[in-house]
Design a protein around this motif. Structure first.
Motif, PDB file in Angstrom:
ATOM      1  N   VAL A 151      -0.392   2.202  -7.833  1.00  9.28           N
ATOM      2  CA  VAL A 151      -1.654   1.802  -7.221  1.00  9.28           C
ATOM      3  C   VAL A 151      -1.386   1.570  -5.738  1.00  9.28           C
ATOM      4  O   VAL A 151      -0.595   0.699  -5.367  1.00  9.28           O
ATOM      5  N   THR A 152      -2.023   2.364  -4.905  1.00  6.83           N
ATOM      6  CA  THR A 152      -1.650   2.453  -3.495  1.00  6.83           C
ATOM      7  C   THR A 152      -2.668   1.761  -2.597  1.00  6.83           C
ATOM      8  O   THR A 152      -3.865   2.046  -2.668  1.00  6.83           O
ATOM      9  N   TYR A 153      -2.170   0.869  -1.758  1.00  9.42           N
ATOM     10  CA  TYR A 153      -3.020   0.125  -0.843  1.00  9.42           C
ATOM     11  C   TYR A 153      -2.602   0.426   0.601  1.00  9.42           C
ATOM     12  O   TYR A 153      -1.411   0.433   0.925  1.00  9.42           O
ATOM     13  N   ALA A 154      -3.595   0.636   1.439  1.00 11.92           N
ATOM     14  CA  ALA A 154      -3.338   0.835   2.865  1.00 11.92           C
ATOM     15  C   ALA A 154      -3.115  -0.511   3.548  1.00 11.92           C
ATOM     16  O   ALA A 154      -3.654  -1.535   3.124  1.00 11.92           O
ATOM     17  N   ARG A 155      -2.332  -0.502   4.605  1.00 16.83           N
ATOM     18  CA  ARG A 155      -2.079  -1.722   5.377  1.00 16.83           C
ATOM     19  C   ARG A 155      -3.372  -2.337   5.881  1.00 16.83           C
ATOM     20  O   ARG A 155      -3.535  -3.567   5.884  1.00 16.83           O
ATOM     21  N   SER A 156      -4.306  -1.487   6.300  1.00 11.26           N
ATOM     22  CA  SER A 156      -5.542  -1.983   6.906  1.00 11.26           C
ATOM     23  C   SER A 156      -6.691  -1.047   6.553  1.00 11.26           C
ATOM     24  O   SER A 156      -6.511  -0.011   5.916  1.00 11.26           O
ATOM     25  N   THR A 157      -7.883  -1.419   7.012  1.00  9.15           N
ATOM     26  CA  THR A 157      -9.054  -0.560   6.818  1.00  9.15           C
ATOM     27  C   THR A 157      -9.145   0.539   7.866  1.00  9.15           C
ATOM     28  O   THR A 157     -10.027   1.385   7.804  1.00  9.15           O
ATOM     29  N   ALA A 158      -8.235   0.524   8.827  1.00  9.10           N
ATOM     30  CA  ALA A 158      -8.249   1.532   9.888  1.00  9.10           C
ATOM     31  C   ALA A 158      -8.083   2.926   9.296  1.00  9.10           C
ATOM     32  O   ALA A 158      -7.365   3.122   8.312  1.00  9.10           O
ATOM     33  N   GLU A 159      -8.726   3.892   9.903  1.00  9.29           N
ATOM     34  CA  GLU A 159      -8.750   5.255   9.367  1.00  9.29           C
ATOM     35  C   GLU A 159      -7.346   5.829   9.191  1.00  9.29           C
ATOM     36  O   GLU A 159      -7.062   6.496   8.196  1.00  9.29           O
ATOM     37  N   HIS A 160      -6.456   5.568  10.152  1.00  9.30           N
ATOM     38  CA  HIS A 160      -5.121   6.155  10.065  1.00  9.30           C
ATOM     39  C   HIS A 160      -4.327   5.578   8.899  1.00  9.30           C
ATOM     40  O   HIS A 160      -3.569   6.296   8.226  1.00  9.30           O
ATOM     41  N   ASP A 161      -4.501   4.278   8.605  1.00  6.29           N
ATOM     42  CA  ASP A 161      -3.812   3.686   7.459  1.00  6.29           C
ATOM     43  C   ASP A 161      -4.429   4.150   6.141  1.00  6.29           C
ATOM     44  O   ASP A 161      -3.716   4.411   5.164  1.00  6.29           O
ATOM     45  N   GLN A 162      -5.744   4.260   6.111  1.00  7.85           N
ATOM     46  CA  GLN A 162      -6.420   4.757   4.913  1.00  7.85           C
ATOM     47  C   GLN A 162      -5.986   6.190   4.599  1.00  7.85           C
ATOM     48  O   GLN A 162      -5.787   6.556   3.438  1.00  7.85           O
ATOM     49  N   GLU A 163      -5.831   6.978   5.635  1.00  8.25           N
ATOM     50  CA  GLU A 163      -5.386   8.367   5.438  1.00  8.25           C
ATOM     51  C   GLU A 163      -3.955   8.405   4.913  1.00  8.25           C
ATOM     52  O   GLU A 163      -3.615   9.236   4.053  1.00  8.25           O
ATOM     53  N   ALA A 164      -3.109   7.524   5.384  1.00  3.63           N
ATOM     54  CA  ALA A 164      -1.728   7.462   4.892  1.00  3.63           C
ATOM     55  C   ALA A 164      -1.710   7.158   3.400  1.00  3.63           C
ATOM     56  O   ALA A 164      -0.964   7.780   2.631  1.00  3.63           O
ATOM     57  N   ALA A 165      -2.531   6.210   2.965  1.00  3.05           N
ATOM     58  CA  ALA A 165      -2.606   5.857   1.549  1.00  3.05           C
ATOM     59  C   ALA A 165      -3.155   7.007   0.730  1.00  3.05           C
ATOM     60  O   ALA A 165      -2.690   7.272  -0.389  1.00  3.05           O
ATOM     61  N   ARG A 166      -4.133   7.713   1.267  1.00  7.27           N
ATOM     62  CA  ARG A 166      -4.718   8.851   0.555  1.00  7.27           C
ATOM     63  C   ARG A 166      -3.690   9.961   0.346  1.00  7.27           C
ATOM     64  O   ARG A 166      -3.623  10.570  -0.729  1.00  7.27           O
ATOM     65  N   MET A 167      -2.870  10.196   1.351  1.00  2.00           N
ATOM     66  CA  MET A 167      -1.858  11.258   1.237  1.00  2.00           C
ATOM     67  C   MET A 167      -0.773  10.870   0.243  1.00  2.00           C
ATOM     68  O   MET A 167      -0.319  11.697  -0.556  1.00  2.00           O
ATOM     69  N   TYR A 168      -0.359   9.618   0.285  1.00  2.00           N
ATOM     70  CA  TYR A 168       0.625   9.184  -0.703  1.00  2.00           C
ATOM     71  C   TYR A 168       0.072   9.370  -2.115  1.00  2.00           C
ATOM     72  O   TYR A 168       0.745   9.899  -3.005  1.00  2.00           O
ATOM     73  N   ASP A 169      -1.157   8.948  -2.298  1.00  2.00           N
ATOM     74  CA  ASP A 169      -1.800   9.041  -3.606  1.00  2.00           C
ATOM     75  C   ASP A 169      -1.881  10.490  -4.081  1.00  2.00           C
ATOM     76  O   ASP A 169      -1.661  10.773  -5.269  1.00  2.00           O
ATOM     77  N   MET A 170      -2.168  11.401  -3.182  1.00  2.00           N
ATOM     78  CA  MET A 170      -2.306  12.803  -3.587  1.00  2.00           C
ATOM     79  C   MET A 170      -0.977  13.390  -4.037  1.00  2.00           C
ATOM     80  O   MET A 170      -0.898  14.062  -5.062  1.00  2.00           O
ATOM     81  N   PHE A 171       0.083  13.128  -3.291  1.00  2.00           N
ATOM     82  CA  PHE A 171       1.377  13.721  -3.628  1.00  2.00           C
ATOM     83  C   PHE A 171       2.007  13.110  -4.884  1.00  2.00           C
ATOM     84  O   PHE A 171       2.650  13.821  -5.664  1.00  2.00           O
TER      85      PHE A 171
END
Length: 477
Positions: free
Chosen positions: A232-252
């Motif tokens: 279960v992956t959580y981004a550091r913040s609500t900022a777009e760049h952190d949200q994108e990092a979490a999305r990429m981790y989740d996809m792979f």
């Protein structure tokens, strides 16, 4: 404290695997699994030298262990059938009758004691011979051999076992070996990592197709699925760049298995990224169609800890092979609650958050917790005068995670059970017996004698009462 009710038909069980418990009694010299091969070639990294050679000696002591399952009141018990030991000829799927009879006996003993058996066909037990000869799950031929093996298993046990799974945590072995190169034989090869990922997704679909062909659902009311370990992956913040990092981790790491198993297709963006980084696995439209047409009946999810990421703060070094970390960095949450022995964050709300995701993104397919638990080192410190390990920390861990899980069930999540890791202390990769997870203690100094921990008595009570106490989240906020 609050009272939490457990639904009437909600599974409350426990899990282990074949390789982590059976030991090598009766194993032929050529019947090594990948884990056996790793242990033989790299024994020095296994804590105090313990490994699969003896493990908990379940092979010889299964009746004793199953009597403890009955005493605790487990409704279900999940393990695996050791592919490397089930056959004496992997190419032609010739059954080892001695090992197959042992599995027969285990199944019959479980049923006789009121415990429902659940089996994975591979829990890291790909035969060493196929690993060395074909590169294991890198090979499409190994998929064919897996299906031959599965057919023999279904034919022999399909009338008694109603819960079947292709893999336990299909992402793990290749991630440790080929992506992070931290386990034997330490080969960093991201394309091979992705080929293993793809081939295991295909193998799961092929197993579902075989299951349909055998009409096991119609004949015996059986179900087939896969056991995954999404983080279960959580981004550091609500900022777009952190949200994108979490999305990429989740996809792979998560959607690579969740999507094909449940939705029948890989994320379209994943193929674009694989092409970009030259890690696209060998595949065909025919194979993708097999995946599309053969989705699972249900899934088991292994949840232990959250995964936290942030956007990269430094440039990627293009001189090294591609790794999904190209898109993220790990984030350490300040003040997080930790299991210091395993180095994992304790965050029980992962149960609720993953349950809502299964409901909202995956069609509310049936699923259950296939593993959740807490490993602690040197548990003998907590023995009382009667010699019972007072593992109150485990009771708290289970109750908090189960509370959040059942809160999700109340809100419509189609979760049908909770399986604790583990039924007994057992061998883990590298850590061996260092961290103990079991309801049942294994005394390595005294002939691996068994005894119930305090948590086992507590587990027995909540199974019988269908109720337990947990912390009230509204207090001390």
């Amino acid at each position: 404290m609050i009272k939490v009710n457990i639904p009437k038909d909600f599974m409350i069980g426990a899990a282990v695997s074949a390789w982590q418990t059976e030991g090598w009694s009766g194993k032929k010299d050529f019947q090594d699994s990948y884990l056996d091969l790793w242990y033989k070639n790299n024994k020095n990294v296994w804590h105090n030298g313990y490994g699969p050679a003896v493990a908990t000696d379940f092979y010889n002591r299964y009746k004793e262990d199953i009597s403890y399952m009955k005493e605790i009141g487990l409704t279900h018990f999940r393990s695996s059938i050791n592919w490397s030991r089930f056959l004496v000829d992997y190419e032609n799927a010739v059954v080892d009758e001695e090992y197959a009879a042992y599995v027969d006996n285990v199944i019959d003993e479980l049923i006789a004691n009121g415990v429902e058996p659940m089996f994975c066909l591979e829990h890291y037990e790909v035969p060493a011979e196929l690993f060395e000869k074909y590169g294991g799950w890198e090979s499409k031929h190994v998929i064919e051999l897996f299906i031959k093996y599965a057919e023999k298993v279904f034919d022999r046990y399909g009338d008694r076992v109603k819960h079947w799974f292709s893999f336990n945590e299909p992402v793990v072995v290749q991630t440790r070996v080929y992506l992070d190169a931290i386990r034997w034989p330490f080969e960093q090869n991201t394309k091979k990592w992705m080929q293993w990922n793809y081939n295991k997704a295909l193998a799961t679909a092929r197993l579902v197709a075989l299951f349909k062909e055998k009409e096991l659902k119609e004949k015996y009311g059986a179900k087939v699925g896969v056991i995954l370990n999404p983080e279960v992956t959580y981004a550091r913040s609500t900022a777009e760049h952190d949200q994108e990092a979490a999305r990429m981790y989740d996809m792979f790491f998560n959607r690579t298995f969740l999507d094909p198993a449940i939705k029948g297709e890989f994320p379209e963006e994943l193929f674009i990224l694989m092409e970009k980084h030259d890690i696209t696995p060998a595949h065909s439209q025919k194979e993708l169609q097999i995946i599309k047409e053969n989705t699972v009946d249900y899934v088991g999810l292994n949840l232990y800890f959250p995964h936290r990421v942030k956007a990269r703060t430094s440039a990627w070094n293009d001189s090294i092979p591609f790794h999904p970390e190209y898109y993220y960095e790990k984030f350490e949450l300040p003040g997080k609650k930790m299991n210091p022995y395993r180095g994992w964050e304790i965050y029980p709300k992962i149960m609720f958050d993953m349950a809502m995701r299964m409901k909202d993104e995956y069609g509310n397919i049936e699923w259950f917790i296939a593993e959740n638990g807490m490993g602690v080192e040197n548990e003998h410190r907590f023995k009382n005068e009667e010699g019972i390990i007072q593992d109150d920390y485990r009771i708290e861990f289970i109750s908090e995670h189960l509370k959040w899980l059942l809160k999700a069930v109340e809100q419509g999540a189609n979760c049908t059970g909770y399986m604790l890791w583990a039924f007994s202390d057992n061998v883990s990769p590298m850590n061996a017996f260092k961290n103990r997870y079991g309801l049942v203690s294994i005394d390595l100094e005294n002939d691996r004698n068994r005894s119930l921990k305090k948590s086992a008595h507590w587990y027995k009570d909540i199974i019988k009462a269908r109720q337990f106490e947990a912390l009230d989240d509204r207090v001390n906020k």
